[in-house]
Design a protein around this motif. Structure first.
Motif, PDB file in Angstrom:
ATOM      1  N   LEU A  34     -11.107 -27.983 -33.443  1.00 48.83           N
ATOM      2  CA  LEU A  34     -12.174 -28.896 -33.011  1.00 48.83           C
ATOM      3  C   LEU A  34     -13.132 -28.223 -32.033  1.00 48.83           C
ATOM      4  O   LEU A  34     -14.347 -28.447 -32.094  1.00 48.83           O
ATOM      5  CB  LEU A  34     -11.554 -30.144 -32.386  1.00 48.83           C
ATOM      6  CG  LEU A  34     -10.796 -31.069 -33.356  1.00 48.83           C
ATOM      7  CD1 LEU A  34     -10.061 -32.163 -32.595  1.00 48.83           C
ATOM      8  CD2 LEU A  34     -11.758 -31.682 -34.366  1.00 48.83           C
ATOM      9  N   LEU A  35     -12.604 -27.389 -31.150  1.00 48.53           N
ATOM     10  CA  LEU A  35     -13.481 -26.678 -30.220  1.00 48.53           C
ATOM     11  C   LEU A  35     -14.368 -25.677 -30.959  1.00 48.53           C
ATOM     12  O   LEU A  35     -15.552 -25.526 -30.635  1.00 48.53           O
ATOM     13  CB  LEU A  35     -12.642 -25.961 -29.156  1.00 48.53           C
ATOM     14  CG  LEU A  35     -11.929 -26.849 -28.130  1.00 48.53           C
ATOM     15  CD1 LEU A  35     -11.143 -25.988 -27.143  1.00 48.53           C
ATOM     16  CD2 LEU A  35     -12.922 -27.727 -27.383  1.00 48.53           C
ATOM     17  N   ALA A  36     -13.786 -25.010 -31.955  1.00 50.51           N
ATOM     18  CA  ALA A  36     -14.589 -24.057 -32.743  1.00 50.51           C
ATOM     19  C   ALA A  36     -15.682 -24.797 -33.508  1.00 50.51           C
ATOM     20  O   ALA A  36     -16.823 -24.314 -33.614  1.00 50.51           O
ATOM     21  CB  ALA A  36     -13.680 -23.288 -33.708  1.00 50.51           C
ATOM     22  N   ARG A  37     -15.347 -25.977 -34.036  1.00 50.40           N
ATOM     23  CA  ARG A  37     -16.355 -26.761 -34.763  1.00 50.40           C
ATOM     24  C   ARG A  37     -17.451 -27.246 -33.826  1.00 50.40           C
ATOM     25  O   ARG A  37     -18.636 -27.187 -34.175  1.00 50.40           O
ATOM     26  CB  ARG A  37     -15.680 -27.953 -35.445  1.00 50.40           C
ATOM     27  CG  ARG A  37     -16.550 -28.618 -36.491  1.00 50.40           C
ATOM     28  CD  ARG A  37     -15.780 -29.665 -37.249  1.00 50.40           C
ATOM     29  NE  ARG A  37     -15.678 -30.914 -36.520  1.00 50.40           N
ATOM     30  CZ  ARG A  37     -15.085 -32.007 -36.998  1.00 50.40           C
ATOM     31  NH1 ARG A  37     -14.520 -31.979 -38.189  1.00 50.40           N
ATOM     32  NH2 ARG A  37     -15.039 -33.118 -36.293  1.00 50.40           N
TER      33      ARG A  37
ATOM     34  N   ALA B  15     -19.730 -24.323 -33.032  1.00 45.69           N
ATOM     35  CA  ALA B  15     -20.617 -23.978 -34.149  1.00 45.69           C
ATOM     36  C   ALA B  15     -21.755 -24.978 -34.275  1.00 45.69           C
ATOM     37  O   ALA B  15     -22.900 -24.604 -34.561  1.00 45.69           O
ATOM     38  CB  ALA B  15     -19.815 -23.912 -35.442  1.00 45.69           C
ATOM     39  N   GLU B  16     -21.449 -26.265 -34.064  1.00 49.14           N
ATOM     40  CA  GLU B  16     -22.478 -27.301 -34.217  1.00 49.14           C
ATOM     41  C   GLU B  16     -23.471 -27.325 -33.057  1.00 49.14           C
ATOM     42  O   GLU B  16     -24.653 -27.608 -33.249  1.00 49.14           O
ATOM     43  CB  GLU B  16     -21.812 -28.670 -34.356  1.00 49.14           C
ATOM     44  CG  GLU B  16     -21.033 -28.838 -35.664  1.00 49.14           C
ATOM     45  CD  GLU B  16     -20.239 -30.127 -35.707  1.00 49.14           C
ATOM     46  OE1 GLU B  16     -20.199 -30.837 -34.663  1.00 49.14           O
ATOM     47  OE2 GLU B  16     -19.662 -30.448 -36.771  1.00 49.14           O
ATOM     48  N   SER B  17     -22.983 -27.029 -31.856  1.00 49.34           N
ATOM     49  CA  SER B  17     -23.858 -27.111 -30.674  1.00 49.34           C
ATOM     50  C   SER B  17     -24.475 -25.781 -30.294  1.00 49.34           C
ATOM     51  O   SER B  17     -25.424 -25.739 -29.516  1.00 49.34           O
ATOM     52  CB  SER B  17     -23.044 -27.650 -29.482  1.00 49.34           C
ATOM     53  OG  SER B  17     -22.030 -26.729 -29.104  1.00 49.34           O
ATOM     54  N   GLY B  18     -23.941 -24.681 -30.852  1.00 50.60           N
ATOM     55  CA  GLY B  18     -24.445 -23.371 -30.470  1.00 50.60           C
ATOM     56  C   GLY B  18     -24.012 -22.960 -29.072  1.00 50.60           C
ATOM     57  O   GLY B  18     -24.582 -22.050 -28.479  1.00 50.60           O
ATOM     58  N   ARG B  19     -22.968 -23.618 -28.547  1.00 50.04           N
ATOM     59  CA  ARG B  19     -22.504 -23.345 -27.185  1.00 50.04           C
ATOM     60  C   ARG B  19     -20.988 -23.185 -27.216  1.00 50.04           C
ATOM     61  O   ARG B  19     -20.270 -24.110 -27.557  1.00 50.04           O
ATOM     62  CB  ARG B  19     -22.896 -24.506 -26.262  1.00 50.04           C
ATOM     63  CG  ARG B  19     -22.604 -24.291 -24.792  1.00 50.04           C
ATOM     64  CD  ARG B  19     -23.263 -25.399 -23.974  1.00 50.04           C
ATOM     65  NE  ARG B  19     -22.688 -26.705 -24.247  1.00 50.04           N
ATOM     66  CZ  ARG B  19     -21.727 -27.252 -23.499  1.00 50.04           C
ATOM     67  NH1 ARG B  19     -21.251 -26.602 -22.452  1.00 50.04           N
ATOM     68  NH2 ARG B  19     -21.251 -28.440 -23.790  1.00 50.04           N
TER      69      ARG B  19
ATOM     70  N   SER C  96     -11.473 -37.075 -27.619  1.00 45.73           N
ATOM     71  CA  SER C  96     -11.093 -36.388 -26.386  1.00 45.73           C
ATOM     72  C   SER C  96     -11.741 -35.015 -26.301  1.00 45.73           C
ATOM     73  O   SER C  96     -12.301 -34.632 -25.260  1.00 45.73           O
ATOM     74  CB  SER C  96      -9.566 -36.259 -26.335  1.00 45.73           C
ATOM     75  OG  SER C  96      -9.162 -35.626 -25.150  1.00 45.73           O
ATOM     76  N   MET C  97     -11.685 -34.246 -27.405  1.00 47.83           N
ATOM     77  CA  MET C  97     -12.296 -32.913 -27.401  1.00 47.83           C
ATOM     78  C   MET C  97     -13.815 -32.994 -27.279  1.00 47.83           C
ATOM     79  O   MET C  97     -14.440 -32.138 -26.650  1.00 47.83           O
ATOM     80  CB  MET C  97     -11.914 -32.160 -28.682  1.00 47.83           C
ATOM     81  CG  MET C  97     -10.452 -31.726 -28.738  1.00 47.83           C
ATOM     82  SD  MET C  97      -9.993 -30.629 -27.374  1.00 47.83           S
ATOM     83  CE  MET C  97      -9.060 -31.780 -26.367  1.00 47.83           C
ATOM     84  N   THR C  98     -14.411 -34.009 -27.864  1.00 50.77           N
ATOM     85  CA  THR C  98     -15.863 -34.172 -27.757  1.00 50.77           C
ATOM     86  C   THR C  98     -16.263 -34.441 -26.313  1.00 50.77           C
ATOM     87  O   THR C  98     -17.245 -33.869 -25.806  1.00 50.77           O
ATOM     88  CB  THR C  98     -16.336 -35.332 -28.657  1.00 50.77           C
ATOM     89  OG1 THR C  98     -15.976 -35.048 -30.024  1.00 50.77           O
ATOM     90  CG2 THR C  98     -17.839 -35.514 -28.563  1.00 50.77           C
ATOM     91  N   ARG C  99     -15.517 -35.301 -25.616  1.00 48.94           N
ATOM     92  CA  ARG C  99     -15.822 -35.579 -24.208  1.00 48.94           C
ATOM     93  C   ARG C  99     -15.664 -34.329 -23.355  1.00 48.94           C
ATOM     94  O   ARG C  99     -16.555 -33.988 -22.544  1.00 48.94           O
ATOM     95  CB  ARG C  99     -14.905 -36.693 -23.688  1.00 48.94           C
ATOM     96  CG  ARG C  99     -15.244 -38.078 -24.209  1.00 48.94           C
ATOM     97  CD  ARG C  99     -14.469 -39.158 -23.480  1.00 48.94           C
ATOM     98  NE  ARG C  99     -13.036 -39.113 -23.772  1.00 48.94           N
ATOM     99  CZ  ARG C  99     -12.440 -39.822 -24.706  1.00 48.94           C
ATOM    100  NH1 ARG C  99     -13.162 -40.638 -25.481  1.00 48.94           N
ATOM    101  NH2 ARG C  99     -11.136 -39.753 -24.892  1.00 48.94           N
TER     102      ARG C  99
END
Length: 535
Positions: free
Chosen positions: A374-377, A380-384, A417-420
């Motif tokens: 999830l962190l890798a995704r 990749a999506e945010s460029g950060r 949780s990972m998104t927050r």
């Protein structure tokens, strides 16, 4: 002792043709079998049509000239149409079943250069199915036609287990399919890995309905879509993936959404509608929460699954749709069948391949790889790029794997949780302070809400069987709440009886307060122990 070499093949009515002296200037596949310097054929079983007997006898004579030790058996094999697959395969099958093969002392090479293309295909199938034990023999003409040059030959073994390169490629394709279904997450849970292993085989090999059960957020919808994409990558479906949550369908809109309708079928049906079953033609239809469908819609769905045809609402003409059904539910459909809420025949039809996806709490060893995924995704999506520091990660995982972490929403809770954490991570680093705050948030999320209770504080619905609770009048409810309250404040059944029957007991010649109370509770399916334990 060296095994004998036996060749089985058809006479080539064109390639083996030639009766005059000029025949020796051309390449003839069957005759060439006796001309290889490095090959000694012991016997040839030469299949031929009766009308080509003269040519077959000439080939036998020519083989005797070039290879006197080779025995040739002429085998007549006649059929009305040698280009008819059914006739050709049946003739070869009957011959092979009656032939006395002796693999212990003979090697069998099936010659596939001569005969019609249909004959060659049938020969291939007979060897592949082991009705003819052995390998395929392919002969080729010389590059330059010269007298006596037999050309070349190649042996083809159809036992794929002997080809390491092929086995490696098949294994790699299998592993890639498993990895695809798991979305690239290296799961460590043995039960889940075994489940995905079987689902991969079923998804590729079967068009039958598949039932996915499990708690909300366990990944049923996601897995269904991955199964569809895997089938599409193997060119097994041409249509689309159509998903619908049956819990959102009610009344006329349920049948209309799924099966379509004709204009004017009901109030508001201003135009024809195709329906999702037809949209899923030659594709996959995923019905999430299938247990929420009404009984009428279940009956229509059963017909559509079994017969690939159904009636749209308001239509007297059937339509067709060929789709594969994947159903999802978080309910126990067996219980629904027993209680009459789900059709037994539909359940039997969709229960051929049934899989229960474990919740995240039952896959605690998979929490870490899913966090990394999830962190890798997110990165990749945010460029950060976002990462835990070591102490923060250890603290989060300790909590996430503990009995305190309920993961009621399963992977949806983990994704949230990972998104927050990723959004709040300054400089892309998730700190212990962020983890502490997130743990508090999750504890609050999973804290049980205050259950609504009756004014007395007694939850009769939890105490009684559902059918008994549903049949109680308000008068009966108020009375029972009072009785239960007295029971819970009394030490014994007799003490509770004395309190409840404090007036009427004085008018009885035989006083048994405990027995009166026990019978009252029994009428409602209750016992003294059950009432006391519930407190």
């Amino acid at each position: 002792m060296q095994k004998k070499k036996v060749v089985i093949g058809f006479l080539g009515s064109q390639l083996d043709a030639g009766m005059g002296p000029g025949r020796w200037t051309k390449w003839r596949p069957t005759v060439s079998l006796g001309q290889y310097e490095d090959l000694a054929i012991d016997r040839i079983e030469l299949l031929h049509a009766s009308k080509h007997l003269a040519l077959a006898e000439q080939v036998v004579k020519d083989l005797a000239n070039v290879s006197p030790d080779t025995q040739v058996n002429l085998i007549p094999m006649d059929m009305e149409n040698p280009w008819d697959f059914g006739q050709m395969y049946a003739a070869l099958y009957d011959w092979a079943r009656s032939y006395r093969f002796d693999p212990a002392s003979e090697d069998y090479w099936t010659h596939i250069t001569t005969g019609t293309h249909v004959a060659q295909i049938c020969m291939f199938l007979m060897v592949e199915s082991r009705f003819i034990p052995g390998v395929l023999l392919q002969t080729s003409p010389p590059r330059r036609q010269r007298h006596g040059d037999p050309g070349s030959y190649t042996l083809i073994d159809l036992d794929l287990s002997r080809y390491d390169v092929l086995a490696q490629r098949f294994n790699r394709a299998h592993d890639e399919a498993l990895d695809f279904l798991k979305s690239g997450v290296a799961t460590r849970n043995q039960r889940f890995n075994a489940l995905i292993e079987e689902i991969e085989r079923v998804a590729i090999r079967s068009q039958a309905p598949i039932l996915l059960t499990g708690p909300t957020g366990a990944g049923k919808s996601h897995l269904a879509r991955r199964m569809f994409e895997l089938k599409r990558s193997r060119h097994q479906v041409r249509g689309e993936f159509v998903e619908v949550n049956c819990a959102t369908l009610r009344g006329d809109s349920a049948a209309s959404t799924l099966f379509g309708h004709k204009k004017g079928a009901f109030t508001g049906a201003a135009a024809d509608r195709a329906g999702l079953l037809r949209t899923a033609h030659e594709g996959v239809l995923f019905l999430d929460e299938i247990g929420e469908l009404g009984l009428d819609e279940q009956a229509m769905l059963l017909k559509a699954v079994e017969e690939k045809r159904f009636f749209p609402m308001g239509s007297d003409r059937e339509v067709t749709s060929d789709f594969q059904l994947i159903a999802g539910t978080n309910r126990d459909l067996r219980r629904d069948v027993a209680q009459g809420r789900f059709r037994e025949d539909l359940f039997a039809r969709i229960n051929l391949w049934a899989y229960t996806l474990p919740g995240l709490a039952q896959r605690s060893e998979d929490i870490e790889p899913n966090i990394e995924h999830l962190l890798a995704r997110f990165s990749a999506e945010s460029g950060r790029a976002v990462r835990f520091n070591a102490e923060a990660k250890a603290k989060y995982l300790q909590f996430a794997r503990s009995p305190e972490a309920l993961w009621r929403g399963n992977f949806r809770d983990l994704l949230s949780s990972m998104t927050r954490l990723s959004t709040l991570a300054d400089g892309g680093r998730i700190s212990t302070a962020l983890v502490d705050a997130e743990i508090q948030r999750l504890r609050w999320l999973w804290q049980p809400a205050e259950a609504p209770e009756a004014a007395s504080g007694i939850d009769l619905d939890a105490l009684l069987a559902p059918e008994v609770a549903a049949a109680l009048d308000l008068f009966d409810r108020v009375q029972l709440e009072a009785v239960v309250q007295v029971c819970r404040s009394s030490a014994t059944l007799s003490e509770a009886g004395r309190k409840l029957f404090d007036r009427s007991r004085t008018q009885r010649t035989v006083v048994n307060d405990a027995d009166r109370l026990r019978k009252y509770l029994l009428k409602l399916g209750l016992t003294w122990a059950a009432v006391r334990e519930a407190s």
